[in-house]
Design a protein around this motif. Structure first.
Motif, PDB file in Angstrom:
ATOM      1  N   LYS A  52       0.765  -1.290   0.131  1.00  8.81           N
ATOM      2  CA  LYS A  52       0.012   0.022  -0.024  1.00  8.81           C
ATOM      3  C   LYS A  52       0.849   1.341  -0.060  1.00  8.81           C
ATOM      4  O   LYS A  52       0.312   2.324  -0.137  1.00  8.81           O
ATOM      5  CB  LYS A  52      -0.890   0.022   1.271  1.00  8.81           C
ATOM      6  CG  LYS A  52      -0.313   0.003   2.446  1.00  8.81           C
ATOM      7  CD  LYS A  52      -1.435  -0.065   3.736  1.00  8.81           C
ATOM      8  CE  LYS A  52      -0.604  -0.051   5.099  1.00  8.81           C
ATOM      9  NZ  LYS A  52      -1.667  -0.108   6.151  1.00  8.81           N
ATOM     10  N   HIS A  53       2.117   1.064   0.292  1.00  5.56           N
ATOM     11  CA  HIS A  53       3.171   2.073   0.259  1.00  5.56           C
ATOM     12  C   HIS A  53       3.840   2.287  -0.777  1.00  5.56           C
ATOM     13  O   HIS A  53       4.932   3.292  -1.012  1.00  5.56           O
ATOM     14  CB  HIS A  53       3.705   2.398   1.523  1.00  5.56           C
ATOM     15  CG  HIS A  53       2.983   2.595   2.925  1.00  5.56           C
ATOM     16  ND1 HIS A  53       3.424   1.988   3.827  1.00  5.56           N
ATOM     17  CD2 HIS A  53       1.909   3.327   3.102  1.00  5.56           C
ATOM     18  CE1 HIS A  53       2.445   2.285   4.744  1.00  5.56           C
ATOM     19  NE2 HIS A  53       1.582   3.132   4.377  1.00  5.56           N
ATOM     20  N   HIS A  54       3.940   1.416  -1.719  1.00  4.43           N
ATOM     21  CA  HIS A  54       4.829   1.307  -2.924  1.00  4.43           C
ATOM     22  C   HIS A  54       4.329   2.636  -3.699  1.00  4.43           C
ATOM     23  O   HIS A  54       3.435   3.364  -3.876  1.00  4.43           O
ATOM     24  CB  HIS A  54       4.293  -0.192  -3.847  1.00  4.43           C
ATOM     25  CG  HIS A  54       4.891  -1.098  -3.300  1.00  4.43           C
ATOM     26  ND1 HIS A  54       4.538  -2.406  -3.889  1.00  4.43           N
ATOM     27  CD2 HIS A  54       5.583  -1.376  -2.322  1.00  4.43           C
ATOM     28  CE1 HIS A  54       5.150  -3.212  -3.111  1.00  4.43           C
ATOM     29  NE2 HIS A  54       5.695  -2.828  -2.267  1.00  4.43           N
ATOM     30  N   GLY A  55       5.685   3.162  -4.418  1.00  7.34           N
ATOM     31  CA  GLY A  55       5.561   4.346  -5.393  1.00  7.34           C
ATOM     32  C   GLY A  55       5.785   3.622  -6.631  1.00  7.34           C
ATOM     33  O   GLY A  55       6.055   2.466  -6.989  1.00  7.34           O
ATOM     34  N   LYS A  56       5.907   4.746  -7.636  1.00  6.18           N
ATOM     35  CA  LYS A  56       6.063   4.409  -9.232  1.00  6.18           C
ATOM     36  C   LYS A  56       7.358   5.047  -9.610  1.00  6.18           C
ATOM     37  O   LYS A  56       7.760   5.918  -9.234  1.00  6.18           O
ATOM     38  CB  LYS A  56       4.872   5.014  -9.976  1.00  6.18           C
ATOM     39  CG  LYS A  56       3.592   4.489  -9.824  1.00  6.18           C
ATOM     40  CD  LYS A  56       2.608   5.016 -10.706  1.00  6.18           C
ATOM     41  CE  LYS A  56       2.486   6.288 -11.051  1.00  6.18           C
ATOM     42  NZ  LYS A  56       1.450   6.596 -11.974  1.00  6.18           N
ATOM     43  N   LEU A  57       8.207   4.118 -10.238  1.00  4.28           N
ATOM     44  CA  LEU A  57       9.419   4.382 -10.623  1.00  4.28           C
ATOM     45  C   LEU A  57       9.291   5.392 -11.925  1.00  4.28           C
ATOM     46  O   LEU A  57      10.020   6.132 -12.168  1.00  4.28           O
ATOM     47  CB  LEU A  57      10.207   3.135 -10.842  1.00  4.28           C
ATOM     48  CG  LEU A  57      11.733   3.358 -11.185  1.00  4.28           C
ATOM     49  CD1 LEU A  57      12.443   3.936 -10.244  1.00  4.28           C
ATOM     50  CD2 LEU A  57      12.438   2.172 -11.716  1.00  4.28           C
ATOM     51  N   PHE A  58       8.518   4.958 -12.747  1.00  2.00           N
ATOM     52  CA  PHE A  58       8.249   5.714 -13.982  1.00  2.00           C
ATOM     53  C   PHE A  58       6.408   6.271 -13.865  1.00  2.00           C
ATOM     54  O   PHE A  58       5.616   5.751 -13.155  1.00  2.00           O
ATOM     55  CB  PHE A  58       8.161   4.629 -15.323  1.00  2.00           C
ATOM     56  CG  PHE A  58       9.597   4.015 -15.257  1.00  2.00           C
ATOM     57  CD1 PHE A  58      10.560   4.947 -15.806  1.00  2.00           C
ATOM     58  CD2 PHE A  58       9.755   2.657 -15.226  1.00  2.00           C
ATOM     59  CE1 PHE A  58      11.812   4.426 -15.857  1.00  2.00           C
ATOM     60  CE2 PHE A  58      10.852   2.357 -15.415  1.00  2.00           C
ATOM     61  CZ  PHE A  58      11.956   2.966 -15.595  1.00  2.00           C
ATOM     62  N   LEU A  59       6.445   7.634 -14.618  1.00  2.00           N
ATOM     63  CA  LEU A  59       5.314   8.238 -14.550  1.00  2.00           C
ATOM     64  C   LEU A  59       4.263   7.544 -15.248  1.00  2.00           C
ATOM     65  O   LEU A  59       2.958   7.762 -14.803  1.00  2.00           O
ATOM     66  CB  LEU A  59       5.412   9.622 -15.060  1.00  2.00           C
ATOM     67  CG  LEU A  59       6.398  10.389 -14.263  1.00  2.00           C
ATOM     68  CD1 LEU A  59       6.724  11.665 -15.164  1.00  2.00           C
ATOM     69  CD2 LEU A  59       5.924  10.808 -12.917  1.00  2.00           C
TER      70      LEU A  59
END
Length: 416
Positions: free
Chosen positions: A304-311
């Motif tokens: 639930k706290h993962h971010g995105k490396l690419f937009l």
């Protein structure tokens, strides 16, 4: 006659050369226990004068072969390990089906470790069956042998009641003092066991034991009540002794440390991953310290706290160990590494995470070398204006003092 087991003291990530005959039989087959190989706790390499064994990131009491047991110790003081375990989110689920002796010292063991240990013994008690025996209880009513004439005369005959008697009868049931203390222990540990899914089996076991003891009146444990285990039947006596000893540790009557001592307190053997403990300790230390500042410290390893490396896609999620967030805005990221040096892949990891999150601060946190104080070192900046730092935490000294210094210096970097 049982063969003596050799206890080998060895530090985490230490290399030790063993003679080949210690680890291989005459046919060349490995003597290392299959369960130990499954844990991936050691690494073996063939060298000129024997077999080189390198311990990996686990610490604890690890049977290597049927004749050799490794006592894996951290490189920092054991008292600091207890402190880390008390703060970290350790589930104590890496428990081995062997008993070991822990040193007696002026330290309090983490409560969840004691809960796992108590359930280890309680499970055997429930499998064998609760201790039952004869106990004396007062009786008043119609005739039953044996009559207590003194009480019968004073209470009944002297008042003209010729039918009622007073006496004592012996009843066979679980209403024993040892079970009364065991019920008190079950109630105490039930309050400590988390409601997390990993503890479901332990909660069910404690509730099952309390259901079996529902007619027994609980009694508080007093100093020395571990000796009540001697009143239990022989086939379940050792299990009762273990359970009551762990309960005595919870109450502070007996205190233990993590070191091995042949004459110490016996409990199940736990293995701990220092990588996980150090990361969780650092995160929870920041979380507790920054709560009043309204700064959330999140675990980026949770989905639930993962971010995105690419937009434009979610193909490669970012998973930073530390996410500093205020008012739902990420103000800094960190990676916690239990290793002596930060490697190139670690630098690229934080760099990519910070650029993807668009924040201005990235920090690596690792242990300081033995004998060196904790310090904050500036690493560099990138074209976006983000700056990167490396903090080395001294885990060999007073952990509370050095951790407070870490929080103060790293928090000063955040744009709040």
């Amino acid at each position: 006659m049982a063969r003596a087991v050799r206890i080998v003291d060895i530090e985490e990530r230490e290399n030790r050369v063993f003679p080949r005959e210690d680890l291989f039989d005459n046919a060349g087959h490995s003597l290392v226990l299959p369960e130990t190989r499954t844990l991936a706790a050691v690494e073996l390499k063939d060298v000129l004068d024997g077999v080189s064994l390198r311990t990996l990131g686990l610490i604890g009491y690890l049977p290597l072969t049927s004749d050799i047991v490794l006592n894996l110790r951290p490189k920092f003081p054991l008292a600091n390990l207890w402190r880390m375990l008390a703060v970290a989110d350790e589930s104590y689920d890496r428990v081995l089906p062997v008993l070991r002796s822990y040193e007696r010292t002026n330290a309090s063991a983490p409560h969840q470790l004691l809960a796992r240990s108590f359930c280890h013994y309680l499970r055997s008690i429930m499998d064998f069956g609760l201790a039952r025996g004869y106990y004396r209880m007062p009786y008043t009513g119609f005739y039953k042998p044996r009559i207590d004439f003194g009480r019968t005369v004073s209470r009944h005959l002297s008042r003209g009641d010729d039918l009622t008697i007073s006496g004592d009868v012996f009843t066979f049931s679980a209403h024993l003092s040892v079970n009364a203390v065991l019920k008190s222990a079950c109630l105490a540990f039930l309050r400590l066991v988390p409601r997390a899914p990993k503890w479901t089996a332990e909660r069910k076991l404690l509730l099952e034991a309390l259901n079996a003891l529902h007619r027994v009146v609980s009694e508080p444990m007093r100093f020395g009540d571990e000796a009540l285990a001697d009143t239990a039947p022989r086939w379940v006596r050792e299990q009762y002794r273990g359970a009551l000893s762990v309960y005595a540790m919870l109450l502070g009557y007996t205190q233990i440390g993590f070191g091995y001592d042949a004459q110490g307190s016996e409990m199940p053997s736990f293995l701990f991953s220092l990588d996980n403990i150090f990361e969780s300790y650092v995160r929870n230390t920041f979380r507790d310290a920054l709560r009043d500042k309204k700064i959330a410290v999140l675990d980026g390893n949770k989905p639930k706290h993962h971010g995105k490396l690419f937009l434009d896609n979610n193909q490669f999620p970012t998973k930073p160990d530390l996410i500093f967030r205020k008012d739902k805005v990420v103000i800094g990221l960190g990676e916690v590494k239990y290793k002596p040096q930060i490697e190139e892949k670690d630098r690229y990891q934080v760099l990519s995470h910070v650029l993807a999150a668009g924040c201005k601060v990235g920090v690596w946190i690792s242990p300081a070398a033995a004998g060196k104080p904790g310090e904050l070192r500036y690493v560099g900046s990138v074209s976006t204006g983000a700056k990167f730092y490396h903090y080395q935490l001294d885990i060999g000294g007073d952990l509370d003092v050095t951790s407070a210094a870490m929080v103060k210096q790293v928090t000063a970097l955040l744009p709040v």
